[in-house]
Scaffold this motif. Structure first.
Motif, PDB file in Angstrom:
ATOM      1  N   VAL A   1      11.329   9.220  -5.969  1.00  0.00           N
ATOM      2  CA  VAL A   1      12.585   8.762  -5.352  1.00  0.00           C
ATOM      3  C   VAL A   1      12.284   7.998  -4.075  1.00  0.00           C
ATOM      4  CG1 VAL A   1      14.700   9.526  -4.218  1.00  0.00           C
ATOM      5  CG2 VAL A   1      14.011  10.567  -6.385  1.00  0.00           C
ATOM      6  N   LEU A   2      11.356   8.519  -3.276  1.00  0.00           N
ATOM      7  CA  LEU A   2      10.951   7.825  -2.054  1.00  0.00           C
ATOM      8  C   LEU A   2      10.303   6.475  -2.381  1.00  0.00           C
ATOM      9  CD1 LEU A   2       9.468  10.784   0.045  1.00  0.00           C
ATOM     10  CD2 LEU A   2      11.652   9.600   0.394  1.00  0.00           C
TER      11      LEU A   2
ATOM     12  N   THR B   1       1.554   6.681  -7.026  1.00  0.00           N
ATOM     13  CA  THR B   1       0.396   7.402  -7.551  1.00  0.00           C
ATOM     14  C   THR B   1       0.525   8.899  -7.327  1.00  0.00           C
ATOM     15  OG1 THR B   1      -1.016   5.481  -7.148  1.00  0.00           O
ATOM     16  CG2 THR B   1      -2.106   7.602  -7.455  1.00  0.00           C
ATOM     17  N   LEU B   2       0.866   9.296  -6.110  1.00  0.00           N
ATOM     18  CA  LEU B   2       0.991  10.725  -5.806  1.00  0.00           C
ATOM     19  C   LEU B   2       2.149  11.353  -6.581  1.00  0.00           C
ATOM     20  CD1 LEU B   2       0.333  10.807  -1.940  1.00  0.00           C
ATOM     21  CD2 LEU B   2      -1.230  11.417  -3.803  1.00  0.00           C
TER      22      LEU B   2
ATOM     23  N   PRO C   1       9.628  -5.963   2.035  1.00  0.00           N
ATOM     24  CA  PRO C   1       9.689  -7.383   1.658  1.00  0.00           C
ATOM     25  C   PRO C   1       8.679  -7.770   0.578  1.00  0.00           C
ATOM     26  CG  PRO C   1       8.602  -7.103   3.784  1.00  0.00           C
ATOM     27  CD  PRO C   1       9.147  -5.762   3.413  1.00  0.00           C
ATOM     28  N   ASN C   2       7.646  -6.941   0.349  1.00  0.00           N
ATOM     29  CA  ASN C   2       6.617  -7.257  -0.646  1.00  0.00           C
ATOM     30  C   ASN C   2       6.427  -6.053  -1.583  1.00  0.00           C
ATOM     31  OD1 ASN C   2       5.562  -9.911   0.518  1.00  0.00           O
ATOM     32  ND2 ASN C   2       5.355  -8.531   2.261  1.00  0.00           N
ATOM     33  N   PRO C   3       7.419  -5.773  -2.418  1.00  0.00           N
ATOM     34  CA  PRO C   3       7.353  -4.552  -3.233  1.00  0.00           C
ATOM     35  C   PRO C   3       6.303  -4.616  -4.335  1.00  0.00           C
ATOM     36  CG  PRO C   3       9.232  -5.870  -3.885  1.00  0.00           C
ATOM     37  CD  PRO C   3       8.656  -6.537  -2.672  1.00  0.00           C
ATOM     38  N   LEU C   4       5.696  -3.477  -4.584  1.00  0.00           N
ATOM     39  CA  LEU C   4       4.807  -3.349  -5.728  1.00  0.00           C
ATOM     40  C   LEU C   4       5.588  -3.518  -7.026  1.00  0.00           C
ATOM     41  CD1 LEU C   4       1.962  -2.446  -6.846  1.00  0.00           C
ATOM     42  CD2 LEU C   4       2.868  -0.112  -6.823  1.00  0.00           C
ATOM     43  N   LEU C   5       6.808  -2.980  -7.045  1.00  0.00           N
ATOM     44  CA  LEU C   5       7.700  -3.088  -8.190  1.00  0.00           C
ATOM     45  C   LEU C   5       9.032  -3.679  -7.740  1.00  0.00           C
ATOM     46  CD1 LEU C   5       8.548  -2.490 -11.112  1.00  0.00           C
ATOM     47  CD2 LEU C   5       9.183  -0.187 -10.375  1.00  0.00           C
TER      48      LEU C   5
ATOM     49  N   VAL D   1       0.822  -1.214   0.000  1.00  0.00           N
ATOM     50  CA  VAL D   1       0.000   0.000   0.000  1.00  0.00           C
ATOM     51  C   VAL D   1       0.860   1.270   0.000  1.00  0.00           C
ATOM     52  CG1 VAL D   1      -1.773   1.301   1.238  1.00  0.00           C
ATOM     53  CG2 VAL D   1      -1.946  -1.191   1.057  1.00  0.00           C
ATOM     54  N   PRO D   2       1.886   1.377   0.868  1.00  0.00           N
ATOM     55  CA  PRO D   2       2.715   2.599   0.829  1.00  0.00           C
ATOM     56  C   PRO D   2       3.350   2.832  -0.541  1.00  0.00           C
ATOM     57  CG  PRO D   2       3.143   1.358   2.829  1.00  0.00           C
ATOM     58  CD  PRO D   2       2.305   0.481   1.967  1.00  0.00           C
ATOM     59  N   GLY D   3       3.820   1.756  -1.188  1.00  0.00           N
ATOM     60  CA  GLY D   3       4.415   1.910  -2.505  1.00  0.00           C
ATOM     61  C   GLY D   3       3.408   2.413  -3.525  1.00  0.00           C
TER      62      GLY D   3
END
Length: 329
Positions: free
Chosen positions: A86-87, A51-52, A96-100, A44-46
């Motif tokens: 960049v963030l 998106t933002l 451990p579970n990246p969107l990308l 979710v954070p990724g």
């Protein structure tokens, strides 16, 4: 064109709803279930950061058209967009579970494919907007006529894709992905020579055909190259990244080229006072042709990216996982 002329432009969006519902129903019945191993938590954070960040970049480009590149709001949103992206990358490197998963884009061949896809999307989709403006606003075509006048691009894509499908197993992806953007970029530069009363048959028709031909030579090998050396667990993500880069490129390219076109048109008007109706038409065309030139340069840059980064041979491309990579077009 049919939807816009005989119903409403809103149906260009609404028509996707029944198509999506039919596709979803068919997928439930026909597509077999597949699950990946290991953790399947959502990043979710990724997703929020990406998106933002992209929204800020697009909004920054849009504000540049109205407020100027040096305006505080433009600089703020462009800077904020870069910072958020960049963030996003920093987060993807540690979660451990990246969107990308960064291993997908950091491999040389795939990274080159994704970057070239981004550039092609930026130059191509952004320029389609101005081709429509030119047909309707300058040549006076109806929405239906403008849609029909754009069909030569589709014809060129079909021919180019057919050629690429034959050549890919024999020669690999690299050569076609260098030649294709150069052909398409040349066609875009040809469109940058349009005038207020340019002939469709003599100028626009061949330019559109060659634009589609170049894109067809790109799309087929691009879909294969994006999956070179990818593991089975990452194949779906790699395919998704390919489609995402094209859409992101289209969004950013449309915003950027619109800003460039608006600036060019305003500059032409300021240099040709007083602003008559004829001068206004010429200013609009000056904006479109400037956007076509920039779009052609962006597409041609994809050929440079491929020449520098892509080293996969024909055997590597031929042995990609049998996972649908989507249609970059």
């Amino acid at each position: 064109g049919v939807l816009t002329e005989y119903t409403s432009w809103r149906w260009c969006l609404l028509v996707n709803v029944p198509v999506a519902l039919l596709a979803m129903a068919a997928a439930i019945r026909l597509v077999p279930e597949s699950r990946t191993d290991g953790s399947t938590k959502y990043d979710v954070p990724g997703a929020v950061l990406a998106t933002l960040g992209l929204m800020s970049l697009v909004y920054g480009f849009t504000k540049a058209a109205t407020d100027g590149w040096g305006a505080g709001v433009t600089v703020l949103f462009l800077g904020l967009g870069v910072l958020l992206l960049v963030l996003f990358l920093a987060w993807e490197a540690r979660t451990p579970n990246p969107l990308l998963p960064l291993r997908i884009i950091l491999e040389r061949n795939r990274g080159g494919a994704f970057l070239s896809s981004l550039l092609v999307g930026a130059g191509l989709f952004g320029s389609f907007l101005f081709l429509t403006f030119y047909f309707q606003g300058t040549l006076g075509y109806t929405p239906l006529e403008a849609g029909l006048a754009s069909l030569p691009v589709t014809l060129g894509v079909l021919v180019g894709a057919g050629i690429a499908s034959v050549l890919l197993p024999r020669y690999g992806a690299r050569g076609m992905m260098i030649v294709g953007p150069l052909i398409a970029g040349g066609a875009m530069f040809s469109l940058s020579r349009l005038g207020v009363e340019t002939s469709f048959v003599a100028h626009l028709l061949p330019a559109e055909i060659f634009l589609g031909l170049g894109m067809g030579l790109v799309f087929v090998p691009l879909a294969s190259l994006a999956l070179v050396g990818v593991s089975n667990n990452d194949a779906g993500a790699a395919s998704a990244v390919l489609n995402a880069t094209q859409q992101i490129g289209g969004s950013l390219g449309t915003a950027l080229l619109n800003t460039i076109a608006t600036t060019a048109a305003a500059t032409y008007l300021a240099a040709n006072l007083p602003p008559t109706q004829a001068i206004g038409a010429e200013a609009a065309v000056a904006g479109y042709t400037t956007a076509f030139a920039w779009g052609g340069g962006i597409i041609a840059l994809a050929a440079v990216v491929v020449a520098v980064f892509v080293r996969a041979g024909k055997d590597e491309v031929a042995n990609v996982p049998l996972v649908p990579a989507g249609d970059p077009a």
